[in-house]
Write an enzyme that holds these catalytic residues in place. Structure first.
Site, mmCIF file in Angstrom:
data_model
loop_
_atom_site.group_PDB
_atom_site.id
_atom_site.type_symbol
_atom_site.label_atom_id
_atom_site.label_comp_id
_atom_site.label_asym_id
_atom_site.label_seq_id
_atom_site.Cartn_x
_atom_site.Cartn_y
_atom_site.Cartn_z
ATOM 1 C CE LYS A 181 -1.933 3.847 5.004
ATOM 2 N NZ LYS A 181 -3.020 3.625 5.972
ATOM 3 C CE LYS A 213 -2.876 -1.154 3.637
ATOM 4 N NZ LYS A 213 -3.972 -0.900 4.611
HETATM 5 N N1 C2G Z 1 -10.469 6.193 9.667
HETATM 6 C C1 C2G Z 1 -11.481 7.077 10.042
HETATM 7 N N2 C2G Z 1 -11.165 8.338 10.404
HETATM 8 C C2 C2G Z 1 -9.867 8.756 10.417
HETATM 9 C C3 C2G Z 1 -8.838 7.869 10.052
HETATM 10 C C4 C2G Z 1 -9.162 6.570 9.680
HETATM 11 O O1 C2G Z 1 -12.674 6.709 10.040
HETATM 12 N N3 C2G Z 1 -9.599 10.031 10.785
HETATM 13 C C5 C2G Z 1 -10.840 4.830 9.260
HETATM 14 C C6 C2G Z 1 -10.479 4.528 7.809
HETATM 15 O O2 C2G Z 1 -11.482 5.033 6.936
HETATM 16 C C7 C2G Z 1 -10.422 3.003 7.814
HETATM 17 C C8 C2G Z 1 -9.927 2.689 9.248
HETATM 18 O O3 C2G Z 1 -10.144 3.886 10.036
HETATM 19 O O4 C2G Z 1 -11.736 2.455 7.655
HETATM 20 C C9 C2G Z 1 -8.464 2.313 9.287
HETATM 21 O O5 C2G Z 1 -7.731 3.363 8.679
HETATM 22 P P1 C2G Z 1 -6.289 2.984 8.038
HETATM 23 O O6 C2G Z 1 -5.488 2.256 9.042
HETATM 24 O O7 C2G Z 1 -5.744 4.235 7.389
HETATM 25 O O8 C2G Z 1 -6.728 1.941 6.910
HETATM 26 P P2 C2G Z 1 -6.261 1.907 5.375
HETATM 27 O O9 C2G Z 1 -4.796 2.102 5.280
HETATM 28 O O10 C2G Z 1 -7.183 2.799 4.644
HETATM 29 O O11 C2G Z 1 -6.493 0.364 5.003
HETATM 30 O O12 C2G Z 1 -8.275 -3.316 2.659
HETATM 31 C C10 C2G Z 1 -8.586 -2.075 3.277
HETATM 32 C C11 C2G Z 1 -7.321 -1.373 3.717
HETATM 33 O O13 C2G Z 1 -6.522 -2.249 4.498
HETATM 34 C C12 C2G Z 1 -7.672 -0.132 4.522
#
Ligand code: C2G
Length: 139
Positions: A55, A53
């Protein structure tokens, strides 16, 4: 009995993410996701999947897993290793509802043949990258 019947209605929810530098935006998402059922599974991105990703999490998979498992909203943490595993996970764990934050809106609608697909508004102003950035530029 009624009690047994109730148990059979147990609704299972799943969500996926990296959850690095666990913050109130993550907690807010997990809390709302849990409210769709009574059992919440989190597919936690492995360090290898994160690399895919683009990341690099500050905390390792094991550290992020331990944090999530300590939360009252989370019942099970499984590794997220591929984009494609979601369908199998949903079938294997008999998931009723798939939940993601709104930054993913529409991306997983293909799963709506086997479960409810819900996108919840993100919590504004907070993200793991913002935390890192603010700390780097602190005087
Ligand atoms: N999230 C949120 N509000 C934020 C930050 C994050 O609601 N201020 C939510 C994201 O939308 C996601 C979850 O928290 O649903 C986890 O965020 P991340 O760890 O950034 O996930 P991501 O890297 O988007 O990975 O297959 C799906 C991916 O693995 C999602």
């Amino acid at each position: 009995t009624a009690e047994k019947g109730k148990r059979n209605l147990m609704k299972r929810v799943i969500t996926y993410g990296t959850f690095d530098l666990l913050h109130y935006g993550h907690i807010n998402l997990l809390k709302r996701a849990k409210a769709y059922g009574d059992y919440l599974i989190v597919g936690l991105s492995t360090d290898e999947f994160n690399a895919g990703k683009g990341k690099k999490a500050y905390f390792s998979y094991d550290q992020r897993k331990e944090l999530l498992e300590s939360l009252r909203y989370v019942d099970l943490v499984i590794p997220e290793q591929t984009w494609e595993q979601k369908r199998n996970d949903i079938l294997l764990y008999q998931v009723d509802t798939f939940v993601m934050g709104s930054d993913w809106a529409g991306k997983f609608d293909d799963l709506s043949d086997i479960c409810d697909v819900i996108y919840l508004p993100r919590t504004p102003e907070i993200s793991s990258s913002k935390i890192k950035n603010d700390l780097e530029h602190r005087n």
